[in-house]
Design an enzyme around this catalytic site. Sequence first.
Site, mmCIF file in Angstrom:
data_model
loop_
_atom_site.group_PDB
_atom_site.id
_atom_site.type_symbol
_atom_site.label_atom_id
_atom_site.label_comp_id
_atom_site.label_asym_id
_atom_site.label_seq_id
_atom_site.Cartn_x
_atom_site.Cartn_y
_atom_site.Cartn_z
ATOM 1 C CG HIS A 257 -2.092 0.863 1.084
ATOM 2 N ND1 HIS A 257 -2.036 2.218 1.243
ATOM 3 C CD2 HIS A 257 -3.358 0.562 0.734
ATOM 4 C CE1 HIS A 257 -3.239 2.723 1.004
ATOM 5 N NE2 HIS A 257 -4.058 1.750 0.695
ATOM 6 C CG ASP A 311 -8.428 -4.955 -2.341
ATOM 7 O OD1 ASP A 311 -9.593 -4.738 -1.977
ATOM 8 O OD2 ASP A 311 -7.818 -4.224 -3.136
HETATM 9 N N1 ACO Z 1 4.046 -7.772 -4.042
HETATM 10 C C1 ACO Z 1 5.393 -7.768 -4.231
HETATM 11 N N2 ACO Z 1 6.134 -6.633 -4.256
HETATM 12 C C2 ACO Z 1 5.475 -5.476 -4.082
HETATM 13 C C3 ACO Z 1 4.102 -5.419 -3.881
HETATM 14 C C4 ACO Z 1 3.379 -6.630 -3.861
HETATM 15 N N3 ACO Z 1 2.049 -6.649 -3.706
HETATM 16 N N4 ACO Z 1 3.721 -4.140 -3.753
HETATM 17 C C5 ACO Z 1 4.834 -3.402 -3.862
HETATM 18 N N5 ACO Z 1 5.899 -4.214 -4.071
HETATM 19 C C6 ACO Z 1 7.285 -3.810 -4.260
HETATM 20 C C7 ACO Z 1 7.532 -3.391 -5.705
HETATM 21 O O1 ACO Z 1 7.899 -4.474 -6.506
HETATM 22 C C8 ACO Z 1 8.609 -2.348 -5.538
HETATM 23 O O2 ACO Z 1 9.828 -3.039 -5.324
HETATM 24 P P1 ACO Z 1 11.206 -2.435 -5.882
HETATM 25 O O3 ACO Z 1 11.388 -1.119 -5.177
HETATM 26 O O4 ACO Z 1 12.206 -3.460 -5.490
HETATM 27 O O5 ACO Z 1 11.026 -2.301 -7.361
HETATM 28 C C9 ACO Z 1 8.247 -1.664 -4.230
HETATM 29 O O6 ACO Z 1 7.526 -2.633 -3.477
HETATM 30 C C10 ACO Z 1 7.382 -0.434 -4.418
HETATM 31 O O7 ACO Z 1 6.242 -0.834 -5.203
HETATM 32 P P2 ACO Z 1 5.359 0.164 -6.028
HETATM 33 O O8 ACO Z 1 4.480 -0.609 -6.964
HETATM 34 O O9 ACO Z 1 6.224 1.240 -6.613
HETATM 35 O O10 ACO Z 1 4.513 0.798 -4.857
HETATM 36 P P3 ACO Z 1 3.257 1.735 -5.050
HETATM 37 O O11 ACO Z 1 3.149 2.534 -3.825
HETATM 38 O O12 ACO Z 1 3.350 2.460 -6.351
HETATM 39 O O13 ACO Z 1 2.055 0.693 -5.212
HETATM 40 C C11 ACO Z 1 0.302 -0.743 -4.809
HETATM 41 C C12 ACO Z 1 1.114 0.427 -4.260
HETATM 42 C C13 ACO Z 1 -0.238 -0.387 -6.198
HETATM 43 C C14 ACO Z 1 -0.904 -0.992 -3.902
HETATM 44 C C15 ACO Z 1 1.203 -2.006 -4.862
HETATM 45 O O14 ACO Z 1 1.615 -2.367 -3.571
HETATM 46 C C16 ACO Z 1 0.529 -3.163 -5.563
HETATM 47 O O15 ACO Z 1 0.524 -3.217 -6.807
HETATM 48 N N6 ACO Z 1 -0.086 -4.114 -4.780
HETATM 49 C C17 ACO Z 1 -0.764 -5.244 -5.392
HETATM 50 C C18 ACO Z 1 -2.156 -4.825 -5.851
HETATM 51 C C19 ACO Z 1 -3.088 -4.547 -4.698
HETATM 52 O O16 ACO Z 1 -3.191 -5.325 -3.754
HETATM 53 N N7 ACO Z 1 -3.809 -3.424 -4.802
HETATM 54 C C20 ACO Z 1 -4.781 -3.013 -3.818
HETATM 55 C C21 ACO Z 1 -4.258 -1.864 -2.999
HETATM 56 S S1 ACO Z 1 -5.446 -1.379 -1.788
HETATM 57 C C22 ACO Z 1 -6.592 -0.547 -2.675
HETATM 58 O O17 ACO Z 1 -6.319 0.111 -3.633
HETATM 59 C C23 ACO Z 1 -7.991 -0.657 -2.289
#
Ligand code: ACO
Length: 377
Positions: A257, A311
């Site tokens: 998140h 979620d």
């Molecule tokens: N699984 C594995 N690695 C992850 C995850 C995950 N779910 N989420 C973030 N990371 C890692 C990324 O790979 C990245 O790693 P790096 O720095 O080594 O490249 C780092 O953490 C940062 O990730 P970002 O995607 O840049 O983080 P951001 O803040 O942009 O994204 C998000 C947040 C979109 C929620 C992300 O965590 C994600 O895609 N989660 C999976 C989808 C999800 O569950 N969405 C629901 C969110 S809650 C809601 O919206 C109601």
Amino acid sequence: MLRPGLEGVPVTQSAICDIDGNQGELNYRGYPIAELAAKSSFLETTFLLIWGELPSASQLRDFEEAIQMHRRLSFRVRDMMKCFPASGHPMDALQSSAASLGLFYSRRAIDDPEYIYDAVVRLIAKIPTMVAAFQLIRKGEDPIRPRDDLPYSANFLYMLTEKEPDPLAARVFDRCLILHAEHSLNASTFSARVTASTLTDPYAVIASAVGTLAGPLHGGANEDVIAMLEEINSPDKAKAYLERAITKKTKIMGFGHREYKVKDPRATLLQSFAEDLFARFGTDEMYNVAKAVENEASPLLGPKGIYPNVDFYSGLVYRKLGIPRDLFTPIFAISRVAGWLAHWREQLSANRIFRPTQIYTGAKTRTWVALDERAKN
Ligand code: ACO
């Protein structure tokens, strides 16, 4: 300086919702989410979010009665929904149906308190009816009418399943709506505020937010969590699945998140709701898989601040309530409409149209080439 995803960039002031992502705390209008989930109802929480204060007993009664009176859909909306393809995603059906309300109600009165109250009531009242109607229509059945004797959440489950729900199921569902009602400036709420800032009507504001919520990085992740758990299938396969996903840089759905660096407080509450349902109606084998994923992910992703989000456990709750997987995100929308409307009102109270800037990376002025002189390929 370019800030992709606007991370850490304040774009508005807001008094609606406060998140402490390091402590795992979430308040609506100053009230902790756990207290609201324990003591409030979804409609009372909606009133609080939109008007800023808990309602008096008579305000709450009037609000509930107004919503009850507006739950039905016009036959024109129902007929329109019957023309939607049954194979379409219910979020697309909801976005189209919500937008269609703008055709029925005047769009030029957004500074009139009566218009605002009526629009709030209509949207809170009709969105669940739309979700339930599409569910029956796509099965080839006629939508059923709301039941005036049933409260908000029980009535939704009744319209969806055609059966009066068990009181525990209805209460758990209502508590889920409270948890999903608001979460500050996430993608769909930002979308709502951008749309609101143009002074368009509230139905367009909500339709735009529904479209944004649908994506798998936002509300749509709850569907993907169940798909992931089913793919893993057994608790002893969780570790290998996670290691493979991390090596391939595949996101674990329901984890991570932008705001939280600890377990999302809503995930903790939803997990306890799931356990309440399992204790009463029998367990779900996917729950053991989910717990294994959470345990195994802790040493792998925890150091990066990646923990279960809202979620991760919500799908297991909805599954136990007998709700089809592709309705999980529309149910999120039923609830989040409360937060979107609160932000709509707040945006209008101090409006300036959103118009950010960009860093242009395209070509400088180029010389026009006539069609017959261009390279053929
Ligand atoms: N699984 C594995 N690695 C992850 C995850 C995950 N779910 N989420 C973030 N990371 C890692 C990324 O790979 C990245 O790693 P790096 O720095 O080594 O490249 C780092 O953490 C940062 O990730 P970002 O995607 O840049 O983080 P951001 O803040 O942009 O994204 C998000 C947040 C979109 C929620 C992300 O965590 C994600 O895609 N989660 C999976 C989808 C999800 O569950 N969405 C629901 C969110 S809650 C809601 O919206 C109601």
